[in-house]
Design a protein around this motif. Structure first.
Motif, PDB file in Angstrom:
ATOM      1  N   ALA A   5       0.849  -1.194   0.000  1.00 19.49           N
ATOM      2  CA  ALA A   5       0.000   0.000   0.000  1.00 19.49           C
ATOM      3  C   ALA A   5       0.883   1.242   0.000  1.00 19.49           C
ATOM      4  O   ALA A   5       2.043   1.209   0.429  1.00 19.49           O
ATOM      5  N   ALA A   6       0.359   2.332  -0.476  1.00 18.61           N
ATOM      6  CA  ALA A   6       1.091   3.593  -0.445  1.00 18.61           C
ATOM      7  C   ALA A   6       1.481   3.927   0.987  1.00 18.61           C
ATOM      8  O   ALA A   6       0.690   3.753   1.921  1.00 18.61           O
ATOM      9  N   GLY A   7       2.722   4.376   1.163  1.00 20.03           N
ATOM     10  CA  GLY A   7       3.218   4.714   2.487  1.00 20.03           C
ATOM     11  C   GLY A   7       3.904   3.574   3.208  1.00 20.03           C
ATOM     12  O   GLY A   7       4.387   3.751   4.336  1.00 20.03           O
ATOM     13  N   ASP A   8       3.983   2.393   2.579  1.00 17.09           N
ATOM     14  CA  ASP A   8       4.625   1.232   3.209  1.00 17.09           C
ATOM     15  C   ASP A   8       6.142   1.294   3.075  1.00 17.09           C
ATOM     16  O   ASP A   8       6.683   1.707   2.034  1.00 17.09           O
ATOM     17  N   VAL A   9       6.824   0.826   4.115  1.00  9.45           N
ATOM     18  CA  VAL A   9       8.244   0.495   4.034  1.00  9.45           C
ATOM     19  C   VAL A   9       8.345  -0.914   3.444  1.00  9.45           C
ATOM     20  O   VAL A   9       7.594  -1.816   3.803  1.00  9.45           O
ATOM     21  N   LEU A  10       9.290  -1.107   2.526  1.00 12.01           N
ATOM     22  CA  LEU A  10       9.546  -2.421   1.932  1.00 12.01           C
ATOM     23  C   LEU A  10      10.946  -2.869   2.336  1.00 12.01           C
ATOM     24  O   LEU A  10      11.938  -2.159   2.085  1.00 12.01           O
ATOM     25  N   LEU A  11      11.053  -4.020   2.978  1.00 13.62           N
ATOM     26  CA  LEU A  11      12.346  -4.608   3.340  1.00 13.62           C
ATOM     27  C   LEU A  11      12.565  -5.850   2.486  1.00 13.62           C
ATOM     28  O   LEU A  11      11.705  -6.735   2.426  1.00 13.62           O
ATOM     29  N   LEU A  12      13.723  -5.914   1.840  1.00 17.95           N
ATOM     30  CA  LEU A  12      14.061  -7.049   0.981  1.00 17.95           C
ATOM     31  C   LEU A  12      15.434  -7.581   1.365  1.00 17.95           C
ATOM     32  O   LEU A  12      16.452  -6.905   1.186  1.00 17.95           O
ATOM     33  N   ASP A  13      15.454  -8.786   1.919  1.00 21.08           N
ATOM     34  CA  ASP A  13      16.680  -9.453   2.350  1.00 21.08           C
ATOM     35  C   ASP A  13      16.893 -10.649   1.426  1.00 21.08           C
ATOM     36  O   ASP A  13      16.067 -11.569   1.383  1.00 21.08           O
ATOM     37  N   LEU A  14      17.984 -10.651   0.679  1.00 21.64           N
ATOM     38  CA  LEU A  14      18.214 -11.693  -0.322  1.00 21.64           C
ATOM     39  C   LEU A  14      19.646 -12.195  -0.252  1.00 21.64           C
ATOM     40  O   LEU A  14      20.564 -11.450   0.097  1.00 21.64           O
ATOM     41  N   TRP A  15      19.831 -13.476  -0.579  1.00 21.68           N
ATOM     42  CA  TRP A  15      21.150 -14.091  -0.504  1.00 21.68           C
ATOM     43  C   TRP A  15      21.247 -15.150  -1.588  1.00 21.68           C
ATOM     44  O   TRP A  15      20.296 -15.867  -1.881  1.00 21.68           O
ATOM     45  N   ALA A  16      22.424 -15.240  -2.202  1.00 21.83           N
ATOM     46  CA  ALA A  16      22.625 -16.191  -3.290  1.00 21.83           C
ATOM     47  C   ALA A  16      24.111 -16.272  -3.611  1.00 21.83           C
ATOM     48  O   ALA A  16      24.906 -15.424  -3.192  1.00 21.83           O
ATOM     49  N   GLY A  17      24.471 -17.310  -4.356  1.00 19.07           N
ATOM     50  CA  GLY A  17      25.853 -17.498  -4.764  1.00 19.07           C
ATOM     51  C   GLY A  17      25.925 -18.261  -6.066  1.00 19.07           C
ATOM     52  O   GLY A  17      24.909 -18.665  -6.636  1.00 19.07           O
ATOM     53  N   PRO A  18      27.132 -18.513  -6.560  1.00 20.57           N
ATOM     54  CA  PRO A  18      27.288 -19.208  -7.842  1.00 20.57           C
ATOM     55  C   PRO A  18      26.937 -20.682  -7.805  1.00 20.57           C
ATOM     56  O   PRO A  18      26.761 -21.306  -8.845  1.00 20.57           O
ATOM     57  N   GLY A  19      26.829 -21.265  -6.617  1.00 17.38           N
ATOM     58  CA  GLY A  19      26.475 -22.679  -6.496  1.00 17.38           C
ATOM     59  C   GLY A  19      26.247 -23.032  -5.053  1.00 17.38           C
ATOM     60  O   GLY A  19      26.683 -22.314  -4.140  1.00 17.38           O
ATOM     61  N   GLN A  20      25.550 -24.150  -4.809  1.00 13.93           N
ATOM     62  CA  GLN A  20      25.382 -24.615  -3.436  1.00 13.93           C
ATOM     63  C   GLN A  20      26.755 -24.958  -2.860  1.00 13.93           C
ATOM     64  O   GLN A  20      27.595 -25.562  -3.527  1.00 13.93           O
ATOM     65  N   GLY A  21      26.975 -24.574  -1.598  1.00 15.85           N
ATOM     66  CA  GLY A  21      28.273 -24.806  -0.982  1.00 15.85           C
ATOM     67  C   GLY A  21      29.301 -23.736  -1.297  1.00 15.85           C
ATOM     68  O   GLY A  21      30.442 -23.821  -0.856  1.00 15.85           O
ATOM     69  N   SER A  22      28.909 -22.719  -2.087  1.00  8.88           N
ATOM     70  CA  SER A  22      29.803 -21.602  -2.357  1.00  8.88           C
ATOM     71  C   SER A  22      29.601 -20.528  -1.296  1.00  8.88           C
ATOM     72  O   SER A  22      28.736 -20.636  -0.429  1.00  8.88           O
TER      73      SER A  22
END
Length: 394
Positions: free
Chosen positions: A231-248
């Motif tokens: 909705a208008a006036g909302d704060v949006l928090l985006l936490d993301l994590w990734a890598g080139p492969g599993q175990g990297s």
């Protein structure tokens, strides 16, 4: 690879001398000590029986392994002493450790739970055989938490990709809202996952996307059908994590947006506090870090926390400033923490971690700004190269 292939025994001898220890005694049972898995590099990983490996300051390594799990030790650079019955294991252990000081994965008073991997009963057993047990914290930092050159390169690539994917997803959410479309937290999750696929990145879990009151929950997890509509006036928090492969070595970032053009005074105040705390932590590292590892994670946490305290928001900063990152996203190396625990381990070359101060106003909104830092031989390197500087107005 063979067990312990490429292991730096010279560095081990030096560190054991600094600790006043005769050996590093690695223990595992059904994977409860992931650092042992990483250090030993056993064929097929850990088994289903108790395992002890002594890496001495002088002499050759010795492994105590169950007779049905010896195949994992093919190529082991030392002596393998098989056992089957518990009495055999005890006899071998007594002969191996009596009168020695051995380092193990313990943390006195459970100060650092990520390090505290050896059960109390095992420590009792070893001490009962006449050994003194000390913490292997410095060894874990050196041999389990440091990144290789290839891992650093993969992390850098992932960090720059995330720094493109996150703002794009937030701006997409704002554009959809502006044209009257429904935007839900799970929609933003899906947008990020599509971005990962396009960038050739993998993750172990979809990102955290939280709008307004949900952004005040640091570990919020949106669910289809129960997630919030933007909705208008909302704060949006985006936490993301990734890598080139599993175990990297993954990159791990948090970005903040605001659905509107004129955030109110509280939104601006919280953002400035969070960003200021993040930048204070980096500034402290750049000014104080030395190659001898004189700076600790606890000190960096103090530097960040002071900014939020001075802003009058200390009660709403309810977690540590950052966590270790290695092949596990929340790794076994030094954490940026003097709040949940006191992590007094030195930040030495080769380790990496997050810096992510946050402020969470219950039932209102929360903000966190997360970057990653790698310590090279010259000092701290921040990734991504251009962290979020201003609120993303979407």
């Amino acid at each position: 690879m063979k067990p312990l292939e490429g292991f730096d025994f010279a560095a081990l001898r030096d560190l054991l001398g600094t600790l006043g220890a005769d050996a590093w005694l690695l223990y595992d049972f059904r994977g409860i000590n992931p650092a042992a898995t990483r250090v030993l590099g056993l064929n097929g990983g850990m088994g289903t029986r108790r395992l002890f490996v002594l890496l001495p300051r002088a002499g050759t390594p010795v492994a105590l392994a169950h007779k049905i799990e010896l195949a994992a030790f093919d190529g082991f650079p030392g002596e393998v002493r098989p056992y089957a019955a518990w009495r055999e294991l005890h006899d071998h252990l007594r002969a191996l450790v009596a009168g020695k000081t051995v380092a193990m994965e313990i943390s006195h008073a459970d100060a650092v739970p990520y390090l505290d991997r050896v059960p109390h009963g095992v420590v009792e057993l070893i001490e009962g055989f006449g050994a003194t047990v000390v913490s292997s914290g410095a060894l874990i930092t050196r041999f389990a938490a440091r990144w290789s050159a290839a891992e650093l390169a993969g992390h850098r690539r992932a960090a720059e990709a995330l720094a493109t994917i996150a703002p794009e997803a937030l701006r997409w959410a704002g554009a959809e809202l502006a044209r009257g479309a429904e935007v839900r937290e799970t929609s933003v999750q899906a947008r990020v996952m599509d971005g990962f696929a396009r960038a050739g990145l993998v993750t172990d879990h979809p990102p955290i996307a939280g709008f307004q009151p949900n952004s005040a929950n640091p570990h919020y997890e949106p669910k289809p059908g129960a997630d919030r509509r933007l909705a208008a006036g909302d704060v949006l928090l985006l936490d993301l994590w990734a890598g080139p492969g599993q175990g990297s070595v993954f990159a791990d970032q948090t970005w903040i947006g605001f659905a509107g053009r004129s955030p109110d005074a509280d939104v601006r105040r919280v953002w400035q506090a969070v960003k200021g705390a993040r930048d204070a932590a980096v500034r402290f590292l750049r000014e104080r870090w030395r190659p001898d590892g004189a700076v600790t994670g606890a000190q960096v946490d103090d530097a960040a926390r002071a900014v939020i305290r001075d802003a009058g928001l200390a009660d709403y900063f309810v977690h540590r400033t950052g966590h270790s990152i290695d092949r596990d996203l929340h790794g076994s190396g030094p954490h940026i923490d003097n709040f949940e625990t006191e992590d007094a381990r030195a930040l030495v070359p080769g380790v990496g971690f997050s810096i992510e101060p946050g402020v969470y106003l219950p039932e209102r909104f929360g903000m966190r700004s997360e970057i990653n830092v790698y310590i090279d031989s010259q000092g701290p390197e921040v990734n991504p190269s251009h962290p979020q500087d201003e609120l993303i107005l979407v």
